[in-house]
Design a protein around this motif. Structure first.
Motif, mmCIF file in Angstrom:
data_model
loop_
_atom_site.group_PDB
_atom_site.id
_atom_site.type_symbol
_atom_site.label_atom_id
_atom_site.label_comp_id
_atom_site.label_asym_id
_atom_site.label_seq_id
_atom_site.Cartn_x
_atom_site.Cartn_y
_atom_site.Cartn_z
ATOM 1 N N ALA A 456 -2.502 -7.301 4.074
ATOM 2 C CA ALA A 456 -2.395 -6.846 3.126
ATOM 3 C C ALA A 456 -3.694 -6.379 2.409
ATOM 4 O O ALA A 456 -3.318 -5.495 1.694
ATOM 5 N N ARG A 457 -4.901 -6.969 2.776
ATOM 6 C CA ARG A 457 -5.581 -6.987 1.953
ATOM 7 C C ARG A 457 -5.723 -4.919 2.884
ATOM 8 O O ARG A 457 -6.889 -4.104 1.549
ATOM 9 N N CYS A 459 -4.081 -3.028 3.493
ATOM 10 C CA CYS A 459 -3.223 -1.644 3.163
ATOM 11 C C CYS A 459 -3.819 -1.648 1.551
ATOM 12 O O CYS A 459 -3.312 -0.174 1.533
ATOM 13 N N SER A 460 -4.463 -2.629 0.615
ATOM 14 C CA SER A 460 -5.304 -2.541 -0.037
ATOM 15 C C SER A 460 -6.073 -1.363 0.083
ATOM 16 O O SER A 460 -6.185 -0.920 -0.493
ATOM 17 N N ARG A 463 -5.204 2.378 0.242
ATOM 18 C CA ARG A 463 -4.275 2.853 -0.844
ATOM 19 C C ARG A 463 -5.429 3.667 -2.116
ATOM 20 O O ARG A 463 -4.987 4.395 -2.632
ATOM 21 N N LYS A 464 -6.882 2.236 -2.082
ATOM 22 C CA LYS A 464 -7.651 2.503 -2.748
ATOM 23 C C LYS A 464 -8.554 4.134 -2.147
ATOM 24 O O LYS A 464 -8.696 4.806 -3.077
ATOM 25 N N GLU A 578 2.438 -5.677 3.069
ATOM 26 C CA GLU A 578 1.214 -4.721 2.475
ATOM 27 C C GLU A 578 1.032 -5.289 1.483
ATOM 28 O O GLU A 578 -0.082 -4.856 1.014
ATOM 29 N N GLU A 579 1.525 -5.881 0.389
ATOM 30 C CA GLU A 579 0.874 -6.675 -0.512
ATOM 31 C C GLU A 579 1.159 -8.101 -1.177
ATOM 32 O O GLU A 579 2.227 -8.116 -0.420
#
Length: 581
Positions: A456-457, A459-460, A463-464, A578-579
């Motif tokens: 998830a990290r 994926c974050s 996104r950023k 993913e989050e």
């Protein structure tokens, strides 16, 4: 790309050159030469035991072989240094570009990275769960289901042609008990008061089956002797239980390729055919067994029986296949079932049994060895008990089941992903504590959270980066300049990725899918460590403000990490998140 296999090939090539030059004698067997991570990472990137295993057959000192081999490997452009350690171990340090190549290979290959051709398409049958069709699956079946399913996926990933199989134990007296229990619920559905005697199944799950039977036959069986209804109710109840079991398995993400009915072996000549095969090999005889070792039961008496000479194939004692009344023992249909599997042409068989089947291992292996003339290996994996806890106390039984905690109880509490991952955090033959509170904690002590949080990290971060207008698709990241990947924490993570293909093959070779969950935890730990180090050192942060090229290089490494984590979770049957909230 399997970097360990590639470097081992280089070691073997160097050894072959040493033979051609006369430094080593001809005729040496290199099969036991390995290239592995060193026990201490400070000693290098890889280590080979070549000198140690070749010294005795070569009649040379291991250190002499190691020093000559080090000289050869120093000329390999992939090897930065080769250092002899101790009596003759050889530690290798690799050039940094190899770790960059690993990252690019992951990004280019995607979830296929680590997929192996080791199995070469050989056909393997994995039989697991195989619970009596008398009720819902319990927590012990859950562990066997998860283990067997993950093992099947692992073997598929390693290049085997896998069949997932469920053996329906519907040929014994337990299905008659089921029928009588359903009949009581049927009478109850007609408004009668009933009592469940010892030996019947009182669980609430049979209420709906009794009502469904009423809907089907009306009052046709009410107050009738069981000779009028037993056979029909037995089939009806077994079908209903198998529907329930299939639904339980589906809730866990388990789908079988084949269901095999024990009942199909009776009255069809299939048991007789299997026993005839053994008889033709001189392995069936009439005889009297010795009394069991230890304390002899009071009712024990020597009697002549029809026996399978299983000691000829590695068992401790010969095994009865017929009872004194001439009926088959429970072992006979199991022999016939495995005879069927052998005749289907599998290259290997794997059975996943509960811990209570430990005494069954040798006799079943002996039977398969005899039936296949030693050509079809059988590996039997025992899954140990699961101890359930909640709020610090043992988790109570299910009212629905009456006597045990069901698979659906567990899945309803924590979900299929957590259930599956936790069931694979211990080796199959070790007891497992399943604490409902701890498996939902958001902490490092919870391996499910720790691994999913790593994914998830990443994926974050992706996104950023995308929001900042930086392209971070895999094709773009694979072209990033990775020459700045020099920090020890970055290289440690890259080394962990390089180990993935090797670990897949080891896990498949040993039939141990728990090794996958262990590997994912280690990769996640390295990623979290790099993340935390970046909190103190801005140069290690994944998002480098104002520098898209540097950002892409940083993200390439962690994206590769996420790809491997996603792949590994896929083998385990767990969804990557993913989050996390």
């Amino acid at each position: 790309m399997n970097l360990f296999t590639d470097i081992r090939a280089g070691v073997l090539a160097a050894l072959t050159e040493m033979q051609a030059e006369g430094t080593l004698p001809e005729g040496l067997d290199f099969a036991n030469v390995t290239v592995e991570p060193p026990r201490d990472a400070a000693h290098g990137d890889m280590a080979t035991n070549a000198a140690m295993v070749l010294a005795k057959p070569a009649k040379m000192k291991p250190r002499d072989i190691a020093e000559a081999l080090a000289g050869k490997l120093a000329a390999d452009p992939r090897v930065a240094s080769a250092e002899v350690a101790g009596p003759g171990f050889l530690n290798l340090r690799l050039v940094p570009t190899l770790w960059q190549d690993v990252v690019r290979a992951v990004l280019t290959t995607g979830t296929g990275f680590g997929r192996s051709s080791m199995g070469q398409g050989r056909r393997v049958n994995v039989e697991y769960v195989s619970a009596n069709p008398t009720g819902p699956l319990h927590v012990g079946h859950t562990r066997g289901a998860v283990f067997g399913d993950a093992l099947a996926s692992l073997l598929d990933f390693a290049g085997y042609d896998v069949t997932r199989e469920y053996y329906i134990n519907d040929g014994g007296a337990q299905v008659d008990v089921l029928a009588r229990s359903v009949y009581l619920r049927y009478l109850e559905a007609h408004g009668q008061q009933v009592a469940f005697e010892d030996g019947t199944y009182p669980g609430d799950y049979l209420i709906a089956v009794g009502e469904a039977l009423k809907d089907k036959v009306g009052d046709a069986f009410v107050d009738k002797g069981e000779q009028f209804w037993l056979a029909e109710v037995r089939d009806f109840a077994t079908d209903a239980m198998m529907d329930l079991i299939r639904a339980d398995l589906a809730s866990l993400g388990v789908k079988m390729d084949r269901f095999f009915s024990e009942k199909s072996l009776y009255g069809t000549g299939r048991i007789e055919a299997a026993i005839a095969d053994l008889d033709a090999k001189g392995l069936i005889y009439r005889g009297t067994l010795e009394p069991p070792k230890g304390k002899v039961p009071e009712d024990w008496e020597p009697r002549e029986q029809t026996l399978f000479r299983s000691t000829a194939h590695g068992d401790d004692v010969d095994r009865p296949i017929k009872k004194s009344d001439g009926s088959w023992t429970y072992f006979a249909p199991d022999i016939a079932y495995h005879y069927d599997k052998v005749n289907r042409g599998y290259d290997a068989l794997i059975d996943v049994f509960g811990a209570d089947h430990g005494g069954y291992v040798k006799r079943m292996k002996a039977a398969v060895s005899a039936l296949s003339d030693g050509k079809t290996p059988l590996d039997i994996k025992l899954t140990q008990l699961v101890r359930l806890f909640k709020n610090g106390e043992p988790f109570k039984m299910s009212k629905r089941a009456g006597t045990f905690v069901t698979l659906s109880d567990v899945v309803e509490q924590v979900g299929p992903d957590v259930t599956r991952f936790v069931m694979l955090t211990r080796k199959n033959d070790a007891p497992l504590d399943f604490d409902f509170d701890k498996v939902l904690e958001q902490s490092r002590e919870n391996p499910v959270f720790y691994v999913q949080y790593a994914h998830a990290r990443v994926c974050s971060v992706l996104r950023k980066a995308t929001e900042a207008g930086i392209p971070v698709d895999d094709a773009t990241l694979a072209q990033a300049d990775l020459s700045g990947m020099t920090d020890p924490a970055e290289l440690k993570l890259a080394r962990a990725l390089a180990e993935w293909p090797r670990l897949v093959e080891i896990a498949a070779r040993t039939n141990e899918p728990h090794r996958i969950s262990f590997a994912l935890y280690d990769i996640a730990a390295d990623l979290h460590a790099l993340w935390n180090k970046g909190n103190d050192d801005p140069s290690l942060r994944f998002l480098q403000e104002g520098d898209s090229a540097a950002t892409q290089a940083k993200i390439a490494l962690v994206r590769a990490c996420a790809v491997v984590i996603s792949t590994g979770l896929g083998i385990l049957g767990v969804s990557p998140v993913e989050e996390m909230r």
